[in-house]
Design an enzyme around this catalytic site. Structure first.
Site, short mmCIF file in Angstrom:
data_model
loop_
_atom_site.label_atom_id
_atom_site.label_comp_id
_atom_site.label_asym_id
_atom_site.label_seq_id
_atom_site.Cartn_x
_atom_site.Cartn_y
_atom_site.Cartn_z
CB VAL A 1 -0.94 -0.02 1.23
CG1 VAL A 1 -1.59 1.34 1.45
CG2 VAL A 1 -2.00 -1.10 1.05
CB THR B 1 -7.20 -2.33 7.39
OG1 THR B 1 -7.10 -2.09 5.98
CG2 THR B 1 -8.61 -2.76 7.75
CD GLU C 1 -2.02 -7.39 -2.86
OE1 GLU C 1 -1.47 -8.33 -3.43
OE2 GLU C 1 -1.99 -7.22 -1.63
CG ASN D 1 -11.76 -5.70 2.27
OD1 ASN D 1 -12.06 -5.31 1.15
ND2 ASN D 1 -10.53 -5.59 2.75
CB CYS E 1 -7.36 -7.37 2.21
SG CYS E 1 -5.99 -6.23 2.07
CE LYS F 1 -4.79 -7.36 7.18
NZ LYS F 1 -5.26 -6.20 7.95
CE LYS G 1 -6.43 -8.85 -6.83
NZ LYS G 1 -7.44 -7.83 -6.77
NE ARG H 1 0.58 -10.13 1.59
CZ ARG H 1 0.66 -8.81 1.86
NH1 ARG H 1 0.86 -8.40 3.10
NH2 ARG H 1 0.56 -7.91 0.91
#
Ligand code: NAD
Length: 430
Positions: A11, A121, A153, A206, A258, A261, A318, A325
């Site tokens: 980020v 976050t 991402e 999210n 993300c 988490k 992706k 991760r």
């Protein structure tokens, strides 16, 4: 403006390069010297389209630099953006130790009237805690704000330059005015809210997307039992404007740095404020169980995994990123190895990072060569839809002397085409 970004991870580097490209003077700060040295040489330590070019361009224009020294980075900055990691703590909540450490380190050098922004976050209620940490170490007047990050991402530079919205969480009119002016070039919707709302908006976004993925996976499982095809169902429900056709990904569950988490952190945060009975725990549980559930269900069909040669294609979480991760591959490959399969992992970008996530051994190898990966396999497993995979002609991998299976984990292939190639097709919810 002079802007400092603390934390030059994913980020932070994207934000630093993009703010510099808007004409600001940006300094990226990190405690990781090796990372800073790489960035100074124009090396981005991860793969992200357009980022390297932007980073090199802005450094050569003198708009962007990097340091490990707080004094150098903070003393001259009107805006200080904290973008350090917030991994989950043992109780599941966001661990704020890096945010607190950076607040402690920046405080002694803070300029009068600087705005300290939290982009990481973090749960609602974090700003006053960070203000206290800073106040203990400085007498200067400073402001704070929450500016959650919504980039994706794989398209992070594009997303940051063309955001759907900018959410500014603050209370002071000076902060709203400054941050509104800073983001005016993006011509995005600017949502000005209380810090708590901004922080909840990030988690809510999210958690909603993760819920959507989990929901369609549940419907896909029902389709498998009753002869419906999930892709037909998606088309049919998608005409309803309240639902839409976009962002339906039946598959092996969500991953990445993300969603898993943030869902877990929001669930833990809910527990901590006595709102334990909620959907989030279940979403997380269903997602964590999904890979094993699906792979167990294929066992009978393919005659067990023992001794099977399996090509797992697409190891990042992706396409267009090398981030592994919580990628589905990090669950799929260990399962296959545990059940006696021999695995070749293919990915166009992760060949260097993959062994850090799943150590290679005599039954596991990684390659960037798709032809080599699929040669002689019993099972081809298309896990992530990199274009290199979805446009490949798999007929070359067909061995007429044996039955071969093709697992289309994201429904990217036409079952008829896969059958024409000579494979037994296994999709999701079809
Ligand atoms: P990351 O782990 O890639 O990078 C964090 C960086 O912070 C590391 O380089 C680390 O060395 C540095 N750091 C840690 N402590 C420091 C300190 N005291 N001083 C200076 N630097 C320090 O993290 P990331 O993926 O960039 O995520 C950062 C935050 O943004 C997290 O809160 C994450 O949840 C959030 N976020 C991430 C994404 C994403 O796609 N990765 C998207 C939206 C929001």
């Amino acid at each position: 403006m002079n802007i400092c970004i603390i934390g030059t991870g994913f980020v932070g580097v994207v934000a630093a390069a993009v703010y510099a490209s808007l004409g600001h003077t940006v300094i990226g700060l990190d405690v990781d010297l090796a990372k800073i040295e790489k960035l100074r040489q124009g090396i981005v330590p991860f793969f992200e389209p357009q980022l390297k070019e932007l980073l090199i361009e802005q450094q050569s224009l003198g708009k962007l630099s990097f340091t490990t020294e707080y004094k150098v980075a903070i003393s001259n900055s009107e805006i200080v953006i904290i973008a350090v990691g917030t991994p989950s703590a043992p109780d599941g909540q966001a661990d704020l130790k890096y945010v607190v450490a950076s607040a402690e380190s920046l405080a002694p050098f803070l300029k009068e009237k600087a705005i300290v922004i939290i982009k990481s976050t973090v749960p609602p209620g974090t700003l006053p805690k960070i203000e206290d940490v800073i106040r203990r170490k400085t007498q200067v007047k400073f402001f704070t704000a929450s500016l959650p990050e919504f980039l994706k991402e794989g398209s992070a530079v594009h997303d940051t330059l063309n955001p759907d919205r900018i959410v500014i969480g603050a209370t002071d009119p000076f902060v709203f005015a400054t941050l509104e002016a800073l983001h005016a070039p993006f011509e995005a919707h600017i949502v000005k809210v209380r810090p708590e709302s901004a922080q909840m908006a990030k988690y809510a976004a999210n958690a909603y997307l993760a819920t959507r993925i989990t929901f369609i996976n549940q419907i896909a499982d029902l389709c498998e039992k009753n002869g419906a095809d999930i892709q037909d169902v998606i088309e049919a429900i998608g005409y309803d404007k309240r639902i839409g056709k976009h962002y339906w990904y039946p598959g092996f569950g969500y991953g990445g740095s993300c969603f898993p988490k943030d869902v877990k952190e929001l669930a833990a945060y809910s527990r901590a404020i006595n709102e334990e009975h909620n959907l989030l725990n279940k979403i997380n549980e269903l997602n964590e169980q999904r890979v094993a559930k699906l792979l167990d269900s294929y066992k009978d069909r393919i005659g067990g995994w023992q001794g099977k040669k399996v090509a797992v294609l697409g190891l990042s979480f992706k396409p267009n990123t090398d981030d592994m991760r919580e990628a589905p591959s990090t669950r799929v490959i260990p399962y296959l190895l545990e059940h006696g399969a021999m695995v070749t992992g293919y990915d166009p970008k992760t060949v260097e990072v993959a062994p850090h996530f799943i150590p290679a051994n005599e039954h596991l190898s990684f390659t960037e060569d798709l032809n080599a990966a699929v040669e002689g396999t019993d099972v081809i497993f298309s896990l992530i839809e990199w274009p290199e995979i979805t446009t490949y002609d798999f007929s070359s991998a067909r061995n007429k002397d044996k039955t071969q299976w093709f697992i289309d984990a994201r429904n990217q292939f036409s079952p008829a085409r896969v059958s024409e190639w000579g494979f037994e097709y296994i999709g999701i919810g079809r």
